[in-house]
Design a protein around this motif. Structure first.
Motif, PDB file in Angstrom:
ATOM      1  N   ILE A  40     -29.125  19.670 -23.935  1.00 15.23           N
ATOM      2  CA  ILE A  40     -30.264  19.151 -24.701  1.00 15.23           C
ATOM      3  C   ILE A  40     -31.375  20.188 -24.806  1.00 15.23           C
ATOM      4  CG2 ILE A  40     -32.131  17.429 -24.684  1.00 15.23           C
ATOM      5  CD1 ILE A  40     -30.062  15.506 -23.374  1.00 15.23           C
ATOM      6  N   THR A  41     -31.707  20.817 -23.684  1.00 12.75           N
ATOM      7  CA  THR A  41     -32.866  21.719 -23.660  1.00 12.75           C
ATOM      8  C   THR A  41     -32.547  23.130 -24.128  1.00 12.75           C
ATOM      9  OG1 THR A  41     -32.475  22.360 -21.361  1.00 12.75           O
ATOM     10  CG2 THR A  41     -33.928  20.460 -21.748  1.00 12.75           C
ATOM     11  N   VAL A  42     -31.313  23.572 -23.956  1.00 17.03           N
ATOM     12  CA  VAL A  42     -30.855  24.917 -24.312  1.00 17.03           C
ATOM     13  C   VAL A  42     -31.748  25.996 -23.676  1.00 17.03           C
ATOM     14  CG1 VAL A  42     -29.977  26.331 -26.212  1.00 17.03           C
ATOM     15  CG2 VAL A  42     -30.200  23.889 -26.539  1.00 17.03           C
ATOM     16  N   ASN A  43     -32.260  25.702 -22.500  1.00 22.55           N
ATOM     17  CA  ASN A  43     -33.128  26.636 -21.798  1.00 22.55           C
ATOM     18  C   ASN A  43     -32.943  26.383 -20.304  1.00 22.55           C
ATOM     19  OD1 ASN A  43     -35.540  27.473 -20.297  1.00 22.55           O
ATOM     20  ND2 ASN A  43     -36.432  27.943 -22.291  1.00 22.55           N
ATOM     21  N   GLU A  44     -32.441  27.388 -19.591  1.00 21.17           N
ATOM     22  CA  GLU A  44     -32.103  27.191 -18.182  1.00 21.17           C
ATOM     23  C   GLU A  44     -33.307  26.808 -17.329  1.00 21.17           C
ATOM     24  OE1 GLU A  44     -29.642  30.154 -16.364  1.00 21.17           O
ATOM     25  OE2 GLU A  44     -28.298  30.219 -18.095  1.00 21.17           O
ATOM     26  N   GLU A  45     -34.441  27.440 -17.576  1.00 17.47           N
ATOM     27  CA  GLU A  45     -35.633  27.138 -16.780  1.00 17.47           C
ATOM     28  C   GLU A  45     -36.097  25.697 -17.009  1.00 17.47           C
ATOM     29  OE1 GLU A  45     -40.209  28.714 -16.530  1.00 17.47           O
ATOM     30  OE2 GLU A  45     -38.645  30.213 -16.916  1.00 17.47           O
ATOM     31  N   VAL A  46     -36.132  25.293 -18.274  1.00 18.09           N
ATOM     32  CA  VAL A  46     -36.528  23.922 -18.599  1.00 18.09           C
ATOM     33  C   VAL A  46     -35.502  22.941 -18.027  1.00 18.09           C
ATOM     34  CG1 VAL A  46     -36.945  22.292 -20.491  1.00 18.09           C
ATOM     35  CG2 VAL A  46     -37.790  24.632 -20.673  1.00 18.09           C
ATOM     36  N   ALA A  47     -34.222  23.292 -18.108  1.00 13.74           N
ATOM     37  CA  ALA A  47     -33.160  22.428 -17.591  1.00 13.74           C
ATOM     38  C   ALA A  47     -33.272  22.247 -16.077  1.00 13.74           C
ATOM     39  CB  ALA A  47     -31.792  22.991 -17.964  1.00 13.74           C
ATOM     40  N   GLN A  48     -33.590  23.314 -15.364  1.00 15.73           N
ATOM     41  CA  GLN A  48     -33.743  23.221 -13.906  1.00 15.73           C
ATOM     42  C   GLN A  48     -34.918  22.314 -13.544  1.00 15.73           C
ATOM     43  OE1 GLN A  48     -33.990  27.339 -12.740  1.00 15.73           O
ATOM     44  NE2 GLN A  48     -31.800  27.681 -13.032  1.00 15.73           N
ATOM     45  N   ASP A  49     -36.019  22.464 -14.281  1.00 15.54           N
ATOM     46  CA  ASP A  49     -37.172  21.582 -14.052  1.00 15.54           C
ATOM     47  C   ASP A  49     -36.811  20.134 -14.330  1.00 15.54           C
ATOM     48  OD1 ASP A  49     -38.788  23.691 -13.343  1.00 15.54           O
ATOM     49  OD2 ASP A  49     -39.903  23.765 -15.240  1.00 15.54           O
ATOM     50  N   ALA A  50     -36.098  19.921 -15.426  1.00 12.26           N
ATOM     51  CA  ALA A  50     -35.715  18.558 -15.816  1.00 12.26           C
ATOM     52  C   ALA A  50     -34.770  17.939 -14.789  1.00 12.26           C
ATOM     53  CB  ALA A  50     -35.079  18.562 -17.198  1.00 12.26           C
ATOM     54  N   LEU A  51     -33.863  18.735 -14.234  1.00 13.45           N
ATOM     55  CA  LEU A  51     -32.948  18.216 -13.214  1.00 13.45           C
ATOM     56  C   LEU A  51     -33.729  17.781 -11.975  1.00 13.45           C
ATOM     57  CD1 LEU A  51     -30.033  17.654 -12.324  1.00 13.45           C
ATOM     58  CD2 LEU A  51     -29.981  19.979 -11.382  1.00 13.45           C
ATOM     59  N   GLN A  52     -34.658  18.610 -11.554  1.00 13.94           N
ATOM     60  CA  GLN A  52     -35.474  18.263 -10.392  1.00 13.94           C
ATOM     61  C   GLN A  52     -36.277  16.993 -10.665  1.00 13.94           C
ATOM     62  OE1 GLN A  52     -38.061  21.394  -9.025  1.00 13.94           O
ATOM     63  NE2 GLN A  52     -38.913  20.160  -7.394  1.00 13.94           N
ATOM     64  N   GLU A  53     -36.854  16.911 -11.844  1.00 13.69           N
ATOM     65  CA  GLU A  53     -37.627  15.735 -12.215  1.00 13.69           C
ATOM     66  C   GLU A  53     -36.733  14.497 -12.283  1.00 13.69           C
ATOM     67  OE1 GLU A  53     -40.460  14.950 -15.869  1.00 13.69           O
ATOM     68  OE2 GLU A  53     -40.838  16.930 -14.987  1.00 13.69           O
ATOM     69  N   THR A  54     -35.501  14.685 -12.727  1.00 15.88           N
ATOM     70  CA  THR A  54     -34.547  13.576 -12.796  1.00 15.88           C
ATOM     71  C   THR A  54     -34.329  12.977 -11.412  1.00 15.88           C
ATOM     72  OG1 THR A  54     -33.410  14.474 -14.739  1.00 15.88           O
ATOM     73  CG2 THR A  54     -32.156  12.951 -13.349  1.00 15.88           C
ATOM     74  N   PHE A  55     -34.095  13.837 -10.425  1.00 16.74           N
ATOM     75  CA  PHE A  55     -33.855  13.330  -9.076  1.00 16.74           C
ATOM     76  C   PHE A  55     -35.101  12.655  -8.495  1.00 16.74           C
ATOM     77  CE2 PHE A  55     -30.119  16.141  -9.200  1.00 16.74           C
ATOM     78  CZ  PHE A  55     -29.162  15.206  -8.815  1.00 16.74           C
ATOM     79  N   ILE A  56     -36.275  13.144  -8.854  1.00 16.29           N
ATOM     80  CA  ILE A  56     -37.513  12.498  -8.403  1.00 16.29           C
ATOM     81  C   ILE A  56     -37.617  11.102  -9.020  1.00 16.29           C
ATOM     82  CG2 ILE A  56     -40.048  12.570  -8.594  1.00 16.29           C
ATOM     83  CD1 ILE A  56     -39.756  15.689  -8.383  1.00 16.29           C
ATOM     84  N   LYS A  57     -37.313  10.996 -10.323  1.00 20.32           N
ATOM     85  CA  LYS A  57     -37.358   9.695 -11.002  1.00 20.32           C
ATOM     86  C   LYS A  57     -36.314   8.741 -10.424  1.00 20.32           C
ATOM     87  CE  LYS A  57     -39.186  11.246 -15.433  1.00 20.32           C
ATOM     88  NZ  LYS A  57     -38.914  11.414 -16.871  1.00 20.32           N
ATOM     89  N   VAL A  58     -35.130   9.258 -10.137  1.00 24.25           N
ATOM     90  CA  VAL A  58     -34.079   8.430  -9.536  1.00 24.25           C
ATOM     91  C   VAL A  58     -34.576   7.869  -8.209  1.00 24.25           C
ATOM     92  CG1 VAL A  58     -31.807   8.515  -8.434  1.00 24.25           C
ATOM     93  CG2 VAL A  58     -32.126   9.529 -10.694  1.00 24.25           C
ATOM     94  N   TRP A  59     -35.171   8.714  -7.390  1.00 20.64           N
ATOM     95  CA  TRP A  59     -35.670   8.284  -6.083  1.00 20.64           C
ATOM     96  C   TRP A  59     -36.766   7.228  -6.238  1.00 20.64           C
ATOM     97  CZ3 TRP A  59     -34.018   8.100  -1.421  1.00 20.64           C
ATOM     98  CH2 TRP A  59     -34.892   7.855  -0.369  1.00 20.64           C
ATOM     99  N   LYS A  60     -37.721   7.488  -7.133  1.00 23.94           N
ATOM    100  CA  LYS A  60     -38.836   6.554  -7.326  1.00 23.94           C
ATOM    101  C   LYS A  60     -38.377   5.215  -7.910  1.00 23.94           C
ATOM    102  CE  LYS A  60     -42.642   9.814  -7.850  1.00 23.94           C
ATOM    103  NZ  LYS A  60     -43.625  10.385  -8.772  1.00 23.94           N
ATOM    104  N   ASN A  61     -37.322   5.249  -8.743  1.00 16.47           N
ATOM    105  CA  ASN A  61     -36.869   4.037  -9.419  1.00 16.47           C
ATOM    106  C   ASN A  61     -35.580   3.468  -8.827  1.00 16.47           C
ATOM    107  OD1 ASN A  61     -38.888   3.880 -11.594  1.00 16.47           O
ATOM    108  ND2 ASN A  61     -38.048   5.873 -12.151  1.00 16.47           N
ATOM    109  N   ALA A  62     -35.252   3.878  -7.618  1.00 16.13           N
ATOM    110  CA  ALA A  62     -34.002   3.440  -6.988  1.00 16.13           C
ATOM    111  C   ALA A  62     -33.888   1.919  -6.935  1.00 16.13           C
ATOM    112  CB  ALA A  62     -33.894   4.027  -5.589  1.00 16.13           C
ATOM    113  N   SER A  63     -34.996   1.248  -6.716  1.00 20.96           N
ATOM    114  CA  SER A  63     -34.955  -0.213  -6.609  1.00 20.96           C
ATOM    115  C   SER A  63     -34.630  -0.885  -7.947  1.00 20.96           C
ATOM    116  CB  SER A  63     -36.289  -0.738  -6.088  1.00 20.96           C
ATOM    117  OG  SER A  63     -37.320  -0.437  -7.004  1.00 20.96           O
ATOM    118  N   LYS A  64     -34.775  -0.166  -9.049  1.00 19.75           N
ATOM    119  CA  LYS A  64     -34.507  -0.732 -10.374  1.00 19.75           C
ATOM    120  C   LYS A  64     -33.029  -0.658 -10.763  1.00 19.75           C
ATOM    121  CE  LYS A  64     -39.092   0.270 -12.154  1.00 19.75           C
ATOM    122  NZ  LYS A  64     -39.878   1.027 -13.129  1.00 19.75           N
ATOM    123  N   TYR A  65     -32.262   0.130 -10.015  1.00 21.23           N
ATOM    124  CA  TYR A  65     -30.843   0.269 -10.359  1.00 21.23           C
ATOM    125  C   TYR A  65     -30.102  -1.021 -10.023  1.00 21.23           C
ATOM    126  CZ  TYR A  65     -25.951   1.450 -10.292  1.00 21.23           C
ATOM    127  OH  TYR A  65     -24.604   1.433 -10.513  1.00 21.23           O
TER     128      TYR A  65
END
Length: 177
Positions: A40-65
């Motif tokens: 989606i991002t076609v940019n490794e730096e942006v992709a790495q940031d997005a992956l880290q942010e993804t795991f943070i969101k997963v952790w914060k929203n774990a109760s919603k799964y």
């Protein structure tokens, strides 16, 4: 929907807010999610940031799964995809703000080419029967795939496809009378 023992363990850890869930998630899903994000991002730096942010969101929203609504990977995929899209938009917005006004063609665009009816598509979707509105909203405004909409809305995939086809046919009558 069958759940693997690893998924069961991750889900249990997530529900208990046990940090071991993050390690298991990273070990089992980071490569797949990174691939989706990078596409989606076609940019490794942006992709790495997005992956880290993804795991943070997963952790914060774990109760919603809810394992009854979607497989773990589907839930993770949606979070990763949406995070990547947000990151890409943010990155593009920053990039485009640097464009000089002298090189902009915003002032020479003809306004006669805009179809004002198309600009109001949500209003026209709102005139359809509710069952078509729900499907079109999920697919076009929430960005779900047909399979995701089927799972999220608890509607058979064939019904999703039929309602999409009928809904689009009805909208076509509005735009091409």
């Amino acid at each position: 929907m069958s759940i693997t023992p690893t998924e069961q363990k991750i889900i249990a850890y997530l529900q208990k807010k046990d940090k071991r869930a993050l390690n298991l998630l990273y070990e089992n899903y980071s490569n797949s999610l990174y691939g989706v994000i990078l596409k989606i991002t076609v940019n490794e730096e942006v992709a790495q940031d997005a992956l880290q942010e993804t795991f943070i969101k997963v952790w914060k929203n774990a109760s919603k799964y809810d394992p009854k609504k979607a497989k773990l990977f589907t839930w993770l995929f949606r979070i990763a995809r949406n995070t990547a899209i947000d990151k890409l938009r943010s990155f593009n917005n920053r990039y485009h703000k640097e464009v000089q006004i002298e090189t902009s063609n915003v002032y020479i665009l003809p306004t006669t080419n805009f179809n004002e009816d198309v600009m109001d598509i949500k209003r026209h979707v709102g005139t359809l029967e509710k069952k078509y509105q729900i499907v079109l909203d999920a697919l076009f405004f929430q960005g779900m795939t047909q399979q995701e909409a089927s799972e999220e809305l608890n509607i058979p995939l064939g019904t999703i496809k039929s309602r999409l086809k009928i809904g689009l046919r009805e909208l076509k009558k509005v735009y091409n009378p």
